[in-house]
Design an enzyme around this catalytic site. Structure first.
Site, PDB file in Angstrom:
ATOM      1  N   VAL A   9       0.868  -1.171   0.000  1.00  0.00           N
ATOM      2  CA  VAL A   9       0.000   0.000   0.000  1.00  0.00           C
ATOM      3  C   VAL A   9       0.903   1.218   0.000  1.00  0.00           C
ATOM      4  CG1 VAL A   9      -2.023  -1.040   1.079  1.00  0.00           C
ATOM      5  CG2 VAL A   9      -0.183  -0.151   2.519  1.00  0.00           C
ATOM      6  N   SER A  10       0.362   2.360  -0.358  1.00  0.00           N
ATOM      7  CA  SER A  10       1.202   3.541  -0.571  1.00  0.00           C
ATOM      8  C   SER A  10       1.582   4.268   0.710  1.00  0.00           C
ATOM      9  CB  SER A  10       0.506   4.518  -1.522  1.00  0.00           C
ATOM     10  OG  SER A  10       0.320   3.917  -2.792  1.00  0.00           O
ATOM     11  N   THR A  11       0.722   4.187   1.748  1.00  0.00           N
ATOM     12  CA  THR A  11       0.987   4.918   2.986  1.00  0.00           C
ATOM     13  C   THR A  11       0.768   4.017   4.187  1.00  0.00           C
ATOM     14  OG1 THR A  11      -1.291   5.707   3.273  1.00  0.00           O
ATOM     15  CG2 THR A  11       0.180   7.045   1.899  1.00  0.00           C
ATOM     16  N   GLN A  14      -2.943   3.212   5.135  1.00  0.00           N
ATOM     17  CA  GLN A  14      -3.759   2.323   4.320  1.00  0.00           C
ATOM     18  C   GLN A  14      -3.673   0.878   4.815  1.00  0.00           C
ATOM     19  OE1 GLN A  14      -2.004   3.520   0.481  1.00  0.00           O
ATOM     20  NE2 GLN A  14      -4.032   4.217  -0.128  1.00  0.00           N
TER      21      GLN A  14
END
Length: 217
Positions: A9-11, A14
């Protein structure tokens, strides 16, 4: 042959729940699932690098979708080729059954899977580029309307100069000045500097803690 999973996931905020739920159906050992929480713009990721260290020829790697592997077209295609051609690792993209290197290893099957990989990788990068473009446009639009972006600006009270002068004369302690103005220490010193109280503010900063000096060594 070992079964492994890779989630991304990007962050940090998330969740990977959907990816983990999908992999649970394939009975992948939890200790064999590697999770990164950072952008897919490149493959310089801690857990992905750790995964590469343990993968051996004949192992099978599961990913939920191709954009979880990466969002850069060139890097995704390159890493796919390294894994499957050079490292002899099989990959199965759960959301895209055609991207299963265990099957269709003939010329036509390879052509179809390579074409599908290229298309999906291109879409993944295009989506990332679109998101960044929308963010830039949103920021520019907000700035044109006078909307401040970032942390809110904390303004000193109207009687800040009067309070600062009392502090300068020693009638107020720094902590008392912070309480009266509602400013954090770093912001307070910045405001004092702006009002030419810089020298005095530097003098009032507490010295770093250390052993008391008694003239002995």
């Amino acid at each position: 042959m070992g079964n492994y999973g890779y989630c991304r996931v990007s962050t940090a905020e998330q969740k990977t729940d959907r990816q983990l739920d999908a992999m649970e159906k394939f009975n992948i050992p939890k200790e064999n699932i590697y999770i990164d929480k950072q952008s897919g713009k490149d493959f310089n990721r801690e857990q992905y690098m750790s995964l590469l260290d343990v993968l051996r020829p004949g192992d099978l790697l599961y990913v939920k979708s191709i954009d979880r592997l990466g969002r850069s077209y060139e890097d995704t295609v390159l890493n796919w080729r390294i894994l499957t051609k050079e490292r002899k690792i099989d990959i199965f993209v759960i959301d895209t059954p055609l991207l299963d290197t265990r099957t269709n290893k003939d010329l036509i099957g390879t052509f179809i899977s390579d074409t599908m990989l290229g298309m999906l990788s291109l879409f993944a990068q295009s989506e990332r580029d679109n998101i960044k473009q929308r963010q830039r446009e949103g920021i520019e639009s907000a700035q044109k309307r006078g909307v401040h972006m970032g942390r809110p600006v904390v303004h000193p009270p109207e009687n800040f100069i009067e309070l600062a002068k009392k502090w300068e004369r020693g009638h107020l302690k720094t902590k008392e000045l912070m309480e009266l103005t509602g400013l954090a220490e770093a912001t307070l010193y910045r405001r004092l500097k702006e009002q030419n109280f810089a020298k005095n503010s530097q003098k009032t900063k507490r010295p770093s803690k250390g052993l008391p000096s008694d003239g002995k060594t």
